[in-house]
Design a protein around this motif. Structure first.
Motif, PDB file in Angstrom:
ATOM      1  N   TYR A 252       0.840  -1.201   0.000  1.00 59.85           N
ATOM      2  CA  TYR A 252       0.000   0.000   0.000  1.00 59.85           C
ATOM      3  C   TYR A 252       0.875   1.251   0.000  1.00 59.85           C
ATOM      4  N   ARG A 253       0.455   2.230  -0.772  1.00 60.06           N
ATOM      5  CA  ARG A 253       1.147   3.519  -0.848  1.00 60.06           C
ATOM      6  C   ARG A 253       0.130   4.634  -0.613  1.00 60.06           C
ATOM      7  N   ARG A 254       0.464   5.531   0.277  1.00 61.96           N
ATOM      8  CA  ARG A 254      -0.425   6.628   0.616  1.00 61.96           C
ATOM      9  C   ARG A 254      -0.395   7.705  -0.464  1.00 61.96           C
ATOM     10  N   ASN A 255      -1.530   8.363  -0.633  1.00 65.91           N
ATOM     11  CA  ASN A 255      -1.617   9.530  -1.500  1.00 65.91           C
ATOM     12  C   ASN A 255      -1.516  10.783  -0.636  1.00 65.91           C
ATOM     13  N   HIS A 256      -0.527  11.588  -0.892  1.00 65.45           N
ATOM     14  CA  HIS A 256      -0.352  12.814  -0.118  1.00 65.45           C
ATOM     15  C   HIS A 256       0.178  13.903  -1.038  1.00 65.45           C
ATOM     16  N   LYS A 257      -0.086  15.114  -0.654  1.00 67.27           N
ATOM     17  CA  LYS A 257       0.343  16.257  -1.432  1.00 67.27           C
ATOM     18  C   LYS A 257       1.765  16.629  -1.051  1.00 67.27           C
ATOM     19  N   GLY A 258       2.629  16.758  -2.052  1.00 67.61           N
ATOM     20  CA  GLY A 258       4.009  17.115  -1.788  1.00 67.61           C
ATOM     21  C   GLY A 258       4.899  15.898  -1.591  1.00 67.61           C
ATOM     22  N   ALA A 259       6.160  16.182  -1.317  1.00 67.17           N
ATOM     23  CA  ALA A 259       7.141  15.106  -1.153  1.00 67.17           C
ATOM     24  C   ALA A 259       7.135  14.509   0.242  1.00 67.17           C
ATOM     25  N   ILE A 260       6.709  15.258   1.240  1.00 68.95           N
ATOM     26  CA  ILE A 260       6.736  14.807   2.627  1.00 68.95           C
ATOM     27  C   ILE A 260       5.319  14.425   3.043  1.00 68.95           C
ATOM     28  N   PRO A 261       5.074  13.188   3.480  1.00 68.59           N
ATOM     29  CA  PRO A 261       3.724  12.792   3.903  1.00 68.59           C
ATOM     30  C   PRO A 261       3.343  13.450   5.221  1.00 68.59           C
ATOM     31  N   ARG A 262       2.052  13.502   5.491  1.00 69.31           N
ATOM     32  CA  ARG A 262       1.559  14.070   6.733  1.00 69.31           C
ATOM     33  C   ARG A 262       1.863  13.133   7.902  1.00 69.31           C
ATOM     34  N   GLN A 263       1.871  13.723   9.097  1.00 65.27           N
ATOM     35  CA  GLN A 263       2.224  12.949  10.282  1.00 65.27           C
ATOM     36  C   GLN A 263       1.105  12.012  10.727  1.00 65.27           C
ATOM     37  N   LYS A 264      -0.107  12.243  10.242  1.00 64.70           N
ATOM     38  CA  LYS A 264      -1.237  11.385  10.573  1.00 64.70           C
ATOM     39  C   LYS A 264      -1.960  10.979   9.294  1.00 64.70           C
ATOM     40  N   THR A 265      -2.526   9.798   9.319  1.00 63.80           N
ATOM     41  CA  THR A 265      -3.341   9.357   8.189  1.00 63.80           C
ATOM     42  C   THR A 265      -4.738   9.983   8.288  1.00 63.80           C
ATOM     43  N   ARG A 266      -5.557   9.735   7.285  1.00 63.40           N
ATOM     44  CA  ARG A 266      -6.906  10.312   7.283  1.00 63.40           C
ATOM     45  C   ARG A 266      -7.746   9.723   8.409  1.00 63.40           C
ATOM     46  N   LYS A 267      -8.796  10.450   8.778  1.00 60.85           N
ATOM     47  CA  LYS A 267      -9.646  10.007   9.880  1.00 60.85           C
ATOM     48  C   LYS A 267     -10.401   8.728   9.534  1.00 60.85           C
ATOM     49  N   THR A 268     -10.981   8.668   8.365  1.00 65.76           N
ATOM     50  CA  THR A 268     -11.706   7.487   7.916  1.00 65.76           C
ATOM     51  C   THR A 268     -11.728   7.473   6.402  1.00 65.76           C
ATOM     52  N   CYS A 269     -11.903   6.291   5.842  1.00 63.80           N
ATOM     53  CA  CYS A 269     -11.926   6.135   4.382  1.00 63.80           C
ATOM     54  C   CYS A 269     -13.340   6.067   3.831  1.00 63.80           C
ATOM     55  N   ILE A 270     -14.307   5.686   4.645  1.00 60.72           N
ATOM     56  CA  ILE A 270     -15.679   5.506   4.191  1.00 60.72           C
ATOM     57  C   ILE A 270     -16.580   6.409   5.024  1.00 60.72           C
ATOM     58  N   ARG A 271     -17.287   7.293   4.343  1.00 63.74           N
ATOM     59  CA  ARG A 271     -18.253   8.185   4.986  1.00 63.74           C
ATOM     60  C   ARG A 271     -19.616   7.931   4.358  1.00 63.74           C
ATOM     61  N   GLY A 272     -20.451   7.181   5.057  1.00 62.67           N
ATOM     62  CA  GLY A 272     -21.747   6.824   4.495  1.00 62.67           C
ATOM     63  C   GLY A 272     -21.576   5.834   3.357  1.00 62.67           C
ATOM     64  N   ASN A 273     -22.045   6.220   2.175  1.00 61.98           N
ATOM     65  CA  ASN A 273     -21.900   5.386   0.983  1.00 61.98           C
ATOM     66  C   ASN A 273     -20.759   5.838   0.093  1.00 61.98           C
ATOM     67  N   LYS A 274     -19.986   6.809   0.554  1.00 61.87           N
ATOM     68  CA  LYS A 274     -18.899   7.354  -0.245  1.00 61.87           C
ATOM     69  C   LYS A 274     -17.563   6.839   0.272  1.00 61.87           C
ATOM     70  N   THR A 275     -16.733   6.396  -0.648  1.00 62.51           N
ATOM     71  CA  THR A 275     -15.403   5.878  -0.323  1.00 62.51           C
ATOM     72  C   THR A 275     -14.371   6.743  -1.014  1.00 62.51           C
TER      73      THR A 275
END
Length: 246
Positions: free
Chosen positions: A97-120
């Motif tokens: 798995y590879r994270r999608n992040h803006k810029g060359a340096i990734p953020r210190q925390k991952t996203r809060k959740t991947c699924i919100r309701g019926n949207k992924t």
């Protein structure tokens, strides 16, 4: 003009099928709407073939629902199935798995959740992207993939790419598995055989002997009857003469 319109119709048909099929699978519905694709009637454009094949899509959705119902009660069976071996092999689920992040340096925390309701989101975490990967305290093989074999600590989500919601579930499942004895707990061994628990060393002073109390004497001298000093008593009475009761 004919070629762009034909490509647009093909892309629109495929997008609608994938979106509706994926939403129904995530929602856990038993029945899915059957999408029939016919030839797109565009003025002045002659179409000689269909733009999609609904039979193959319906078969994939049916297989996915069958797998979901099969591993719902026993999620640890999925890690021993041929489907899991073909997809991940002997590697952890987060290895490729590879994270999608803006810029060359990734953020210190991952996203809060991947699924919100019926949207992924577009790139869900290793646990959210596979509906057959279910977190359970009895799913020991899955939990061990997120524990360091050297320190026994839980791997950081910035390394595994797991979202914060799934990471919280992982921590709770790991604590429950440790309480049930399914996962070993690393505890350092401390040898107390060389410790000196006596009071003979130099850091501890000598204990004074127990005082001898005779019969009729109090343990402390202020427990007994004490006669006040006459001069001190007279001075106090003179100061508080107006407040003393006769």
């Amino acid at each position: 003009m004919a070629t762009p319109m034909r490509s647009f119709g093909r892309l629109l048909c495929r997008t609608n099928i994938l979106r509706q099929g994926f939403q129904e699978v995530r929602g856990g519905n038993a029945t899915l709407p059957v999408i029939r694709c016919h030839q797109v009637g565009i003025p002045f454009v002659q179409v000689n073939r269909l733009f999609c094949t609904p039979a193959s899509i319906e078969k994939d959705v049916a297989d996915t629902l069958d797998a979901l119902s099969r591993y719902k009660d026993r999620p640890w069976d999925y890690l021993e199935s041929e489907e899991y071996i073909d997809r991940y092999g002997s590697k952890p689920v987060w290895f490729d798995y590879r994270r999608n992040h803006k810029g060359a340096i990734p953020r210190q925390k991952t996203r809060k959740t991947c699924i919100r309701g019926n949207k992924t989101c577009g790139n869900p975490c290793p646990i959210c992207r596979d509906p057959n990967v279910l977190i359970h305290y009895q799913n020991v093989k899955l939990l061990q993939q997120f524990v360091s074999p050297y320190t026994g600590l839980v791997l950081d989500p910035t390394r595994t790419g797991v979202c914060m919601k799934q990471q919280k579930r992982l921590n709770q499942a790991l604590e429950t598995a440790k309480d049930h004895g399914l996962i070993s707990v690393h505890a350092p061994h401390v040898d107390f055989s060389g410790e000196d628990y006596s009071n003979s060393h130099s850091a501890v002073g000598s204990t004074p002997p127990t005082p001898v109390v005779k019969a009729g004497e109090s343990w402390y001298y202020w427990y007994g009857n004490m006669d006040p000093d006459e001069r001190e008593l007279a001075r106090v009475k003179k100061i508080y003469k107006a407040y003393l009761k006769k």
